[in-house]
Write a protein that holds these residues in place. Structure first.
Motif, PDB file in Angstrom:
ATOM      1  N   ARG A 194       4.801 -37.003  52.419  1.00 25.31           N
ATOM      2  CA  ARG A 194       5.030 -37.458  54.410  1.00 25.31           C
ATOM      3  C   ARG A 194       6.382 -37.699  54.330  1.00 25.31           C
ATOM      4  NH1 ARG A 194       0.637 -35.335  56.206  1.00 25.31           N
ATOM      5  NH2 ARG A 194      -1.242 -36.375  56.037  1.00 25.31           N
ATOM      6  N   LEU A 195       7.287 -37.100  53.968  1.00 26.51           N
ATOM      7  CA  LEU A 195       8.699 -36.602  54.128  1.00 26.51           C
ATOM      8  C   LEU A 195       8.944 -35.896  55.694  1.00 26.51           C
ATOM      9  CD1 LEU A 195       9.792 -34.948  50.841  1.00 26.51           C
ATOM     10  CD2 LEU A 195       9.810 -37.821  50.903  1.00 26.51           C
ATOM     11  N   ASP A 196       8.093 -35.741  56.171  1.00 28.95           N
ATOM     12  CA  ASP A 196       8.904 -35.606  57.877  1.00 28.95           C
ATOM     13  C   ASP A 196       7.749 -36.270  58.730  1.00 28.95           C
ATOM     14  OD1 ASP A 196       5.421 -35.971  57.164  1.00 28.95           O
ATOM     15  OD2 ASP A 196       4.835 -34.452  59.008  1.00 28.95           O
ATOM     16  N   TRP A 197       7.062 -37.514  58.066  1.00 26.57           N
ATOM     17  CA  TRP A 197       7.482 -38.757  59.476  1.00 26.57           C
ATOM     18  C   TRP A 197       8.585 -39.768  59.345  1.00 26.57           C
ATOM     19  CZ3 TRP A 197       2.675 -42.256  56.797  1.00 26.57           C
ATOM     20  CH2 TRP A 197       1.201 -41.162  57.510  1.00 26.57           C
ATOM     21  N   ASN A 198       9.482 -38.935  59.875  1.00 24.51           N
ATOM     22  CA  ASN A 198      10.790 -39.637  60.317  1.00 24.51           C
ATOM     23  C   ASN A 198      11.130 -41.147  60.672  1.00 24.51           C
ATOM     24  OD1 ASN A 198      12.250 -36.598  60.427  1.00 24.51           O
ATOM     25  ND2 ASN A 198      11.380 -36.562  62.190  1.00 24.51           N
ATOM     26  N   ILE A 222       2.154 -42.508  45.516  1.00 24.49           N
ATOM     27  CA  ILE A 222       2.103 -42.967  43.978  1.00 24.49           C
ATOM     28  C   ILE A 222       0.788 -42.060  44.826  1.00 24.49           C
ATOM     29  CG2 ILE A 222       0.871 -43.709  42.264  1.00 24.49           C
ATOM     30  CD1 ILE A 222       1.916 -46.329  43.627  1.00 24.49           C
ATOM     31  N   SER A 223       0.445 -40.755  43.662  1.00 22.47           N
ATOM     32  CA  SER A 223      -0.341 -39.893  43.533  1.00 22.47           C
ATOM     33  C   SER A 223      -1.140 -39.457  41.845  1.00 22.47           C
ATOM     34  CB  SER A 223      -0.113 -38.607  44.339  1.00 22.47           C
ATOM     35  OG  SER A 223      -0.795 -37.146  44.145  1.00 22.47           O
ATOM     36  N   LYS A 224      -2.583 -39.644  42.434  1.00 23.00           N
ATOM     37  CA  LYS A 224      -2.786 -38.866  40.759  1.00 23.00           C
ATOM     38  C   LYS A 224      -4.418 -38.213  40.278  1.00 23.00           C
ATOM     39  CE  LYS A 224      -3.269 -40.652  36.853  1.00 23.00           C
ATOM     40  NZ  LYS A 224      -2.037 -41.386  35.869  1.00 23.00           N
ATOM     41  N   PHE A 225      -4.665 -37.047  39.845  1.00 21.92           N
ATOM     42  CA  PHE A 225      -5.568 -37.088  39.727  1.00 21.92           C
ATOM     43  C   PHE A 225      -6.322 -36.568  39.302  1.00 21.92           C
ATOM     44  CE2 PHE A 225      -8.343 -32.632  38.541  1.00 21.92           C
ATOM     45  CZ  PHE A 225      -7.765 -32.285  39.478  1.00 21.92           C
ATOM     46  N   VAL A 226      -7.297 -37.071  39.570  1.00 24.22           N
ATOM     47  CA  VAL A 226      -8.663 -37.458  39.240  1.00 24.22           C
ATOM     48  C   VAL A 226     -10.460 -36.261  38.838  1.00 24.22           C
ATOM     49  CG1 VAL A 226     -10.656 -39.158  39.278  1.00 24.22           C
ATOM     50  CG2 VAL A 226      -8.623 -39.688  40.151  1.00 24.22           C
ATOM     51  N   ILE A 254      -5.851 -38.442  44.747  1.00 29.54           N
ATOM     52  CA  ILE A 254      -6.160 -39.221  45.487  1.00 29.54           C
ATOM     53  C   ILE A 254      -4.965 -39.529  45.538  1.00 29.54           C
ATOM     54  CG2 ILE A 254      -8.549 -40.001  44.989  1.00 29.54           C
ATOM     55  CD1 ILE A 254      -7.559 -41.848  42.782  1.00 29.54           C
ATOM     56  N   THR A 255      -4.549 -40.160  46.911  1.00 24.11           N
ATOM     57  CA  THR A 255      -2.854 -40.663  46.922  1.00 24.11           C
ATOM     58  C   THR A 255      -2.582 -42.237  48.024  1.00 24.11           C
ATOM     59  OG1 THR A 255      -2.388 -38.448  46.487  1.00 24.11           O
ATOM     60  CG2 THR A 255      -0.689 -40.348  48.332  1.00 24.11           C
ATOM     61  N   LEU A 256      -1.698 -42.952  46.943  1.00 28.19           N
ATOM     62  CA  LEU A 256      -1.525 -44.395  47.966  1.00 28.19           C
ATOM     63  C   LEU A 256      -0.037 -44.240  48.564  1.00 28.19           C
ATOM     64  CD1 LEU A 256      -2.310 -47.075  48.809  1.00 28.19           C
ATOM     65  CD2 LEU A 256      -1.264 -47.675  46.460  1.00 28.19           C
ATOM     66  N   ILE A 257       0.158 -44.348  50.149  1.00 29.55           N
ATOM     67  CA  ILE A 257       0.938 -44.510  50.423  1.00 29.55           C
ATOM     68  C   ILE A 257       2.046 -45.896  51.082  1.00 29.55           C
ATOM     69  CG2 ILE A 257       2.995 -43.411  52.928  1.00 29.55           C
ATOM     70  CD1 ILE A 257       1.181 -40.985  52.751  1.00 29.55           C
ATOM     71  N   SER A 258       2.795 -46.333  50.454  1.00 26.67           N
ATOM     72  CA  SER A 258       2.737 -48.054  50.570  1.00 26.67           C
ATOM     73  C   SER A 258       3.871 -47.900  51.442  1.00 26.67           C
ATOM     74  CB  SER A 258       2.957 -48.925  50.265  1.00 26.67           C
ATOM     75  OG  SER A 258       2.525 -48.741  49.035  1.00 26.67           O
ATOM     76  N   ILE A 259       4.198 -48.384  53.656  1.00 24.93           N
ATOM     77  CA  ILE A 259       4.719 -47.960  53.741  1.00 24.93           C
ATOM     78  C   ILE A 259       5.860 -49.289  54.415  1.00 24.93           C
ATOM     79  CG2 ILE A 259       5.799 -47.548  56.322  1.00 24.93           C
ATOM     80  CD1 ILE A 259       3.610 -45.498  56.957  1.00 24.93           C
ATOM     81  N   TYR A 260       7.449 -50.473  53.701  1.00 24.76           N
ATOM     82  CA  TYR A 260       7.537 -50.730  53.349  1.00 24.76           C
ATOM     83  C   TYR A 260       8.718 -50.889  54.558  1.00 24.76           C
ATOM     84  CZ  TYR A 260       6.312 -50.855  49.233  1.00 24.76           C
ATOM     85  OH  TYR A 260       5.384 -50.963  47.921  1.00 24.76           O
ATOM     86  N   GLN A 261       8.784 -49.995  55.752  1.00 27.56           N
ATOM     87  CA  GLN A 261      10.119 -50.348  56.890  1.00 27.56           C
ATOM     88  C   GLN A 261       9.471 -49.245  57.341  1.00 27.56           C
ATOM     89  OE1 GLN A 261      14.086 -50.468  55.629  1.00 27.56           O
ATOM     90  NE2 GLN A 261      14.533 -51.592  57.955  1.00 27.56           N
ATOM     91  N   VAL A 262      10.218 -49.203  59.031  1.00 27.15           N
ATOM     92  CA  VAL A 262      10.108 -48.221  60.043  1.00 27.15           C
ATOM     93  C   VAL A 262      11.405 -48.450  61.087  1.00 27.15           C
ATOM     94  CG1 VAL A 262       7.365 -46.903  59.983  1.00 27.15           C
ATOM     95  CG2 VAL A 262       8.436 -49.547  61.510  1.00 27.15           C
ATOM     96  N   PHE A 318      -8.487 -46.388  44.331  1.00 30.01           N
ATOM     97  CA  PHE A 318      -7.368 -47.069  44.296  1.00 30.01           C
ATOM     98  C   PHE A 318      -6.923 -48.293  43.807  1.00 30.01           C
ATOM     99  CE2 PHE A 318      -7.255 -44.766  48.618  1.00 30.01           C
ATOM    100  CZ  PHE A 318      -6.097 -43.996  48.365  1.00 30.01           C
ATOM    101  N   GLU A 319      -7.864 -48.505  43.278  1.00 31.74           N
ATOM    102  CA  GLU A 319      -7.813 -49.365  42.088  1.00 31.74           C
ATOM    103  C   GLU A 319      -6.979 -49.373  41.565  1.00 31.74           C
ATOM    104  OE1 GLU A 319     -11.368 -51.823  42.043  1.00 31.74           O
ATOM    105  OE2 GLU A 319     -11.056 -52.548  43.545  1.00 31.74           O
ATOM    106  N   TYR A 320      -7.531 -47.958  40.286  1.00 35.17           N
ATOM    107  CA  TYR A 320      -7.233 -47.608  39.563  1.00 35.17           C
ATOM    108  C   TYR A 320      -5.591 -46.905  39.405  1.00 35.17           C
ATOM    109  CZ  TYR A 320      -6.556 -43.786  35.747  1.00 35.17           C
ATOM    110  OH  TYR A 320      -6.172 -43.120  34.453  1.00 35.17           O
ATOM    111  N   ILE A 321      -5.280 -45.889  40.619  1.00 33.33           N
ATOM    112  CA  ILE A 321      -4.093 -46.414  40.631  1.00 33.33           C
ATOM    113  C   ILE A 321      -3.316 -47.332  40.590  1.00 33.33           C
ATOM    114  CG2 ILE A 321      -1.891 -45.068  42.986  1.00 33.33           C
ATOM    115  CD1 ILE A 321      -4.371 -43.488  43.680  1.00 33.33           C
ATOM    116  N   LEU A 322      -3.909 -48.663  41.550  1.00 35.06           N
ATOM    117  CA  LEU A 322      -2.655 -49.288  41.381  1.00 35.06           C
ATOM    118  C   LEU A 322      -2.240 -50.213  40.196  1.00 35.06           C
ATOM    119  CD1 LEU A 322      -3.615 -51.228  44.908  1.00 35.06           C
ATOM    120  CD2 LEU A 322      -1.683 -50.796  44.222  1.00 35.06           C
ATOM    121  N   MET A 323      -3.094 -49.931  39.193  1.00 31.06           N
ATOM    122  CA  MET A 323      -2.883 -50.590  37.805  1.00 31.06           C
ATOM    123  C   MET A 323      -1.908 -49.026  37.207  1.00 31.06           C
ATOM    124  SD  MET A 323      -7.129 -52.144  37.102  1.00 31.06           S
ATOM    125  CE  MET A 323      -7.479 -51.018  35.609  1.00 31.06           C
ATOM    126  N   GLU A 324      -2.333 -48.192  37.331  1.00 29.02           N
ATOM    127  CA  GLU A 324      -1.944 -47.528  36.757  1.00 29.02           C
ATOM    128  C   GLU A 324      -0.101 -47.681  37.462  1.00 29.02           C
ATOM    129  OE1 GLU A 324      -1.770 -44.726  34.860  1.00 29.02           O
ATOM    130  OE2 GLU A 324      -3.669 -45.634  33.978  1.00 29.02           O
TER     131      GLU A 324
END
Length: 96
Positions: free
Chosen positions: A8-12, A20-24, A33-41, A85-91
């Motif tokens: 989501r680099l186009d989210w200005n 974080i992305s992982k192939f399962v 599976i992908t996890l995007i954490s947004i900290y600041q807008v 998602f729990e797997y991705i977070l642990m990784e």
């Protein structure tokens, strides 16, 4: 074939994010599976949306039922997504 990018680099409006992305490849699920954490807008997303009373009641009812399914973990898609998602977070935290 149209290819979608999950970073989501186009989210200005997003100033700070973690991606974080992982192939399962499992019996129940094969894919990314992908996890995007947004900290600041830059600014909050504000839209004026007019919803009639019947649509509001329907949406509220559907969301209430979905929340109950999530809490009871009755929905297999939700169970699998939660596990992935729990797997991705642990990784991402180096715990696997």
């Amino acid at each position: 074939m149209k290819r979608k990018l999950a970073d989501r680099l186009d989210w200005n409006r997003v100033l700070h994010r973690k991606f974080i992305s992982k192939f399962v490849d499992e019996v129940d699920f094969k894919g990314h599976i992908t996890l995007i954490s947004i900290y600041q807008v830059k600014e909050s997303l504000r839209r004026n949306i007019k919803i009639n009373e019947d649509d509001y009641r329907l949406a509220k009812s559907v969301m209430t039922d979905l929340i109950k399914e999530i809490e009871r973990m009755e929905n297999n898609n939700i169970k699998n997504s939660t596990n992935h998602f729990e797997y991705i977070l642990m990784e991402s935290q180096g715990r696997h």
